[in-house]
Scaffold this motif. Sequence first.
Motif, PDB file in Angstrom:
ATOM      1  N   ALA A 626       0.631  -1.308   0.015  1.00  0.00           N
ATOM      2  CA  ALA A 626       0.035   0.030   0.036  1.00  0.00           C
ATOM      3  C   ALA A 626       0.950   1.286  -0.012  1.00  0.00           C
ATOM      4  O   ALA A 626       0.719   2.217  -0.596  1.00  0.00           O
ATOM      5  N   ALA A 627       1.720   1.089   0.640  1.00  0.00           N
ATOM      6  CA  ALA A 627       2.922   2.374   0.733  1.00  0.00           C
ATOM      7  C   ALA A 627       3.449   2.475  -0.382  1.00  0.00           C
ATOM      8  O   ALA A 627       3.630   3.574  -0.850  1.00  0.00           O
ATOM      9  N   TRP A 628       3.837   1.397  -0.996  1.00  0.00           N
ATOM     10  CA  TRP A 628       4.405   1.347  -2.508  1.00  0.00           C
ATOM     11  C   TRP A 628       3.601   2.042  -3.645  1.00  0.00           C
ATOM     12  O   TRP A 628       3.999   2.932  -4.143  1.00  0.00           O
ATOM     13  N   LEU A 629       2.200   1.528  -3.668  1.00  0.00           N
ATOM     14  CA  LEU A 629       1.500   2.136  -4.463  1.00  0.00           C
ATOM     15  C   LEU A 629       1.101   3.639  -4.269  1.00  0.00           C
ATOM     16  O   LEU A 629       0.725   4.347  -5.112  1.00  0.00           O
ATOM     17  N   GLY A 630       1.113   4.225  -2.941  1.00  0.00           N
ATOM     18  CA  GLY A 630       0.796   5.282  -2.525  1.00  0.00           C
ATOM     19  C   GLY A 630       1.996   6.289  -2.819  1.00  0.00           C
ATOM     20  O   GLY A 630       1.487   7.589  -3.244  1.00  0.00           O
ATOM     21  N   LEU A 631       3.142   5.921  -2.484  1.00  0.00           N
ATOM     22  CA  LEU A 631       4.217   6.740  -2.765  1.00  0.00           C
ATOM     23  C   LEU A 631       5.011   6.832  -4.056  1.00  0.00           C
ATOM     24  O   LEU A 631       5.141   7.982  -4.683  1.00  0.00           O
ATOM     25  N   ALA A 632       5.226   5.786  -4.660  1.00  0.00           N
ATOM     26  CA  ALA A 632       5.950   5.642  -5.942  1.00  0.00           C
ATOM     27  C   ALA A 632       5.243   4.326  -6.671  1.00  0.00           C
ATOM     28  O   ALA A 632       6.207   3.393  -6.644  1.00  0.00           O
ATOM     29  N   PRO A 633       4.131   4.188  -7.250  1.00  0.00           N
ATOM     30  CA  PRO A 633       3.835   2.944  -7.812  1.00  0.00           C
ATOM     31  C   PRO A 633       4.405   2.762  -9.172  1.00  0.00           C
ATOM     32  O   PRO A 633       4.978   3.598  -9.777  1.00  0.00           O
ATOM     33  N   PRO A 634       4.525   1.373  -9.478  1.00  0.00           N
ATOM     34  CA  PRO A 634       4.993   0.914 -10.851  1.00  0.00           C
ATOM     35  C   PRO A 634       4.080   1.893 -11.905  1.00  0.00           C
ATOM     36  O   PRO A 634       3.142   1.627 -11.996  1.00  0.00           O
ATOM     37  N   VAL A 635       4.915   2.094 -13.015  1.00  0.00           N
ATOM     38  CA  VAL A 635       4.126   2.524 -14.435  1.00  0.00           C
ATOM     39  C   VAL A 635       5.035   1.990 -15.427  1.00  0.00           C
ATOM     40  O   VAL A 635       6.144   1.636 -15.390  1.00  0.00           O
ATOM     41  N   PRO A 636       4.191   2.238 -16.567  1.00  0.00           N
ATOM     42  CA  PRO A 636       4.840   1.733 -17.803  1.00  0.00           C
ATOM     43  C   PRO A 636       5.914   2.684 -18.016  1.00  0.00           C
ATOM     44  O   PRO A 636       5.870   3.777 -17.935  1.00  0.00           O
ATOM     45  N   HIS A 637       7.062   2.017 -18.716  1.00  0.00           N
ATOM     46  CA  HIS A 637       8.256   2.749 -19.061  1.00  0.00           C
ATOM     47  C   HIS A 637       8.815   2.255 -20.543  1.00  0.00           C
ATOM     48  O   HIS A 637       8.716   1.160 -20.677  1.00  0.00           O
ATOM     49  N   ARG A 638       8.960   3.215 -21.191  1.00  0.00           N
ATOM     50  CA  ARG A 638       9.483   3.141 -22.546  1.00  0.00           C
ATOM     51  C   ARG A 638      11.181   2.995 -22.745  1.00  0.00           C
ATOM     52  O   ARG A 638      11.610   4.404 -22.652  1.00  0.00           O
ATOM     53  N   LEU A 639      11.833   1.976 -22.536  1.00  0.00           N
ATOM     54  CA  LEU A 639      13.255   1.984 -22.331  1.00  0.00           C
ATOM     55  C   LEU A 639      13.928   2.061 -23.839  1.00  0.00           C
ATOM     56  O   LEU A 639      13.622   1.052 -24.927  1.00  0.00           O
ATOM     57  N   MET A 640      14.472   3.333 -24.454  1.00  0.00           N
ATOM     58  CA  MET A 640      15.092   3.277 -25.397  1.00  0.00           C
ATOM     59  C   MET A 640      16.261   3.407 -25.441  1.00  0.00           C
ATOM     60  O   MET A 640      17.127   4.328 -24.760  1.00  0.00           O
ATOM     61  N   THR A 641      17.233   2.601 -26.274  1.00  0.00           N
ATOM     62  CA  THR A 641      18.689   2.844 -26.401  1.00  0.00           C
ATOM     63  C   THR A 641      19.104   2.970 -27.876  1.00  0.00           C
ATOM     64  O   THR A 641      18.499   2.244 -28.711  1.00  0.00           O
ATOM     65  N   ARG A 642      20.013   3.637 -28.289  1.00  0.00           N
ATOM     66  CA  ARG A 642      20.441   3.743 -29.641  1.00  0.00           C
ATOM     67  C   ARG A 642      21.356   2.519 -30.036  1.00  0.00           C
ATOM     68  O   ARG A 642      21.478   2.554 -31.426  1.00  0.00           O
ATOM     69  N   GLU A 643      21.501   1.640 -28.919  1.00  0.00           N
ATOM     70  CA  GLU A 643      22.008   0.256 -29.519  1.00  0.00           C
ATOM     71  C   GLU A 643      21.272  -0.839 -30.050  1.00  0.00           C
ATOM     72  O   GLU A 643      21.557  -1.787 -30.612  1.00  0.00           O
ATOM     73  N   SER A 644      19.844  -0.533 -29.696  1.00  0.00           N
ATOM     74  CA  SER A 644      18.942  -1.709 -29.908  1.00  0.00           C
ATOM     75  C   SER A 644      17.770  -1.004 -30.946  1.00  0.00           C
ATOM     76  O   SER A 644      17.532  -0.060 -31.325  1.00  0.00           O
ATOM     77  N   ALA A 645      17.433  -2.143 -31.683  1.00  0.00           N
ATOM     78  CA  ALA A 645      16.300  -1.943 -32.757  1.00  0.00           C
ATOM     79  C   ALA A 645      14.872  -1.934 -32.331  1.00  0.00           C
ATOM     80  O   ALA A 645      14.100  -1.749 -32.810  1.00  0.00           O
ATOM     81  N   HIS A 646      14.799  -2.223 -30.965  1.00  0.00           N
ATOM     82  CA  HIS A 646      13.508  -2.227 -30.312  1.00  0.00           C
ATOM     83  C   HIS A 646      13.454  -1.152 -29.176  1.00  0.00           C
ATOM     84  O   HIS A 646      14.383  -0.749 -28.508  1.00  0.00           O
ATOM     85  N   ILE A 647      11.999  -0.756 -28.819  1.00  0.00           N
ATOM     86  CA  ILE A 647      11.640   0.059 -27.622  1.00  0.00           C
ATOM     87  C   ILE A 647      11.086  -1.067 -26.864  1.00  0.00           C
ATOM     88  O   ILE A 647      10.223  -1.920 -26.745  1.00  0.00           O
ATOM     89  N   ILE A 648      11.794  -1.264 -25.618  1.00  0.00           N
ATOM     90  CA  ILE A 648      11.605  -2.182 -24.676  1.00  0.00           C
ATOM     91  C   ILE A 648      10.067  -1.468 -23.728  1.00  0.00           C
ATOM     92  O   ILE A 648      10.469  -0.534 -22.979  1.00  0.00           O
ATOM     93  N   LEU A 649       9.064  -1.805 -23.853  1.00  0.00           N
ATOM     94  CA  LEU A 649       8.068  -1.335 -23.030  1.00  0.00           C
ATOM     95  C   LEU A 649       8.066  -2.449 -21.673  1.00  0.00           C
ATOM     96  O   LEU A 649       7.527  -3.469 -21.763  1.00  0.00           O
ATOM     97  N   LEU A 650       8.157  -1.783 -20.704  1.00  0.00           N
ATOM     98  CA  LEU A 650       8.324  -2.790 -19.231  1.00  0.00           C
ATOM     99  C   LEU A 650       7.670  -1.826 -18.070  1.00  0.00           C
ATOM    100  O   LEU A 650       7.155  -0.339 -18.495  1.00  0.00           O
ATOM    101  N   CYS A 651       7.385  -2.289 -16.860  1.00  0.00           N
ATOM    102  CA  CYS A 651       7.043  -1.720 -15.883  1.00  0.00           C
ATOM    103  C   CYS A 651       8.195  -0.947 -15.053  1.00  0.00           C
ATOM    104  O   CYS A 651       8.945  -1.760 -14.573  1.00  0.00           O
ATOM    105  N   ASP A 652       8.294   0.037 -14.857  1.00  0.00           N
ATOM    106  CA  ASP A 652       9.171   0.742 -14.030  1.00  0.00           C
ATOM    107  C   ASP A 652       8.754   0.688 -12.763  1.00  0.00           C
ATOM    108  O   ASP A 652       7.633   0.799 -12.095  1.00  0.00           O
TER     109      ASP A 652
END
Length: 762
Positions: A626-652
């Motif tokens: 509950a404290a986790w969700l209230g203060l800093a909940p996990p959210v979707p994140h797009r991880l983009m690096t110039r060395e990769s051909a993919h955008i990694i969609l993950l949960c931060d």
Amino acid sequence: MFCPASFSFSSRTNRARMQLIGVYACVGVHVAFLSTLISSQLLEQQACQLIAGPSHLPMVSGEGNITLGGLFSLHDAMTEARLSFDSQPRSAACTGTPLHALRNAVALMGGKEEESGDADCQGRVPVVIGDGGSTLSMVVAHFLGVFHLPQIIPKNHAPAEMSRIVGRISASGARVVLVFALEQDAKALFMEALKHNLTGIQWLASEAWITAAILTTPEFQSILEGSMGFAIRRAEIAGLQPFLLRLHPSTFPNDPFVFRFWEEMFGCSPLNAVNGTLPNKPPCNGSESLANVKNIYSDISQLRISYNVYKGVYAIAYALEAMLKCVKGTGPFPGGTCPDTRTIQPSQLLHYLKEVDFTNEYGEETKFDANGDAVAMYDLINFQLSETGEVQYATVGTFDETKSIKLLIEENLIIWNGNQKKVPVSVCSNSCPPGTRKAIRPSFPVCCFDCIFCAAGEVSNQTDAIECMTCGPEFWSNLQRDACIPKLVEFLSYADTMGITLLAVALLGSFTTLAVGLIFALKRHTPLVRANNSELSFLILSSLWLCFLCALAFIGQPTPWSCQLRHTAFGIAFCLCLSCILGKTLVVLMAFKATLPGSNAMKWFRPPQLRALIFLCTAVQVAICAAWLGLAPPVPHRLMTRESAHIILLCDMGSTLAFSLVLGYIGLLAAVCFLMAFFARKLPDNFNEAKFITFSMLIFCAVWIAFVPAYVSSPGKYTVAVEVFAILASSYGLLLCIFAPKCYIILLRPDKNTKKHLMGKQ
């Protein structure tokens, strides 16, 4: 050699006529000077006359009111006299060095080599025309410009050097070669090319040799046909050809150049020649006439440098006219003064030369820019052969800096090397197509390069690109590397093989859990089920079923709700499962102690107390989540690096600390369960459940200990897959270790599912 041109100009007070008497010299730096006469009473007297110092080259001069100096080329080379420095050097034979150019420049300045002359004498020439060659012009300008110009790299016509140049051209494979050189240098190069049988080359010429007479001989025609280059604009100067055809030694008895020319032209010596005769030349009979000879001398249409000199003399005349028209008080010099026309200063004449702007009778404009350069006007010349095999200089284009369209080319008139109309192609390397870049080859000309395929994530969308461009963060290069396309969004999907496999394993685990729960429900009255606290067993099965189902939240495109559900559901479900297992383990331990005399331990582990224990243990994890969700909940994140051909969609994670606390608390419960089960593994019981709990905790701990490094090192969607695998593996470990033995007894060995068997001693 070229002839005089005459013109006139007027001033407010008088008219004057200037005549260019004659110009002759050796090529490169073999010098003489021309004199220009103004044959009227422009000046009442001269302050002093030109004093010509001792020259080692023949020259001509004439008296005049204003004398112009000239340096012009006549011969191909000059033989240097050996200098001993103990006597006067002998006269030089025409072949050529900068020394003689500088020596005659001194003579033009009006001084002897041995002495500077009267400092007050102002009889030096105010202006010098020539020389036509760049080397000579720079050497002379270095002196005349009071050391303001740099000195010019000497020629090298050594056979070894010429052979090296031709060999390099041949080895390069180039089919079009630009030769920027004087005619002597070009001749040396083409002589070597003939020796090496270097044919099939399209030569591009500099102005210095494209119309050179020494290259029109038949021996060069085979390799020079089709040569192309810019040449100085030509014009047929009116009255020039009749004058040249009237030239005769008897007309100019004191001119050594005329006699030498006559000897070379007709192979005989004029009868009255006293200077410059060649040995073994028979005397001329007097019937020789230039009108009967056809050569470049009589073809005035190709006297391009002469036409430039013609315009140069006119430019000086216009400058002098402007100088003579100067009105006192309005002059261009300090105080509005005008120049003293009795002693013309070169610097003053230069001022008027800079402002010259006139159009001659041929329609060509002459003026100078801020740098002192004349407006560029050139003819584009094509070296062609007529049907009779004679050399023709065909004008196939023009360059005129005064026009809006400066360059005009008539391609249909051009004949290329090999008598071809098709434009030749010369490449050391083929053009680099889009998707590649040029990489220069070390120690090779700039036209030699390799085509390097652009690296992943880089593109080039034009031919012969120097560099590849990097795609933006959300884009990647296509297979051809010629366009940037959107990166593929990568996540653990239900559509790919890995996602389908994990989904199937999770669903299988959940159905298996439900099946075990069904078995236990049907057999809930049997001794085995009742002896193992059926309430805790059903609670464990329920939590395991939730553990299998929460794995499904990790599969599919991350969304805000799925990211928050993933870790909180997983953490609470496992915490509930481990809390129940801990309660079951404690019941086993307390059940053994309860058999001891005077023990009342079991009163603390009755169903209400166990429920409280399970609730309390689970509540701690719920509070963390509950404290986790209230203060800093996990959210979707797009991880983009110039060395990769993919955008990694993950949960931060939102909070790494909260995630660590969730895992740490699960690990703590697992460790306590393992210790309790380990202590109870050897208790005397025919069916000791603590043994199986111990094995399940070993598997559980092993899985999650291995999970940490695997999770950290896995890239992209594999990070999520590792986490799902850990959840499923630990869930299966608990399900199989705790419930598989019971199901085996219930279904396959009902004879052991009796109170007597369970109460019996091992």
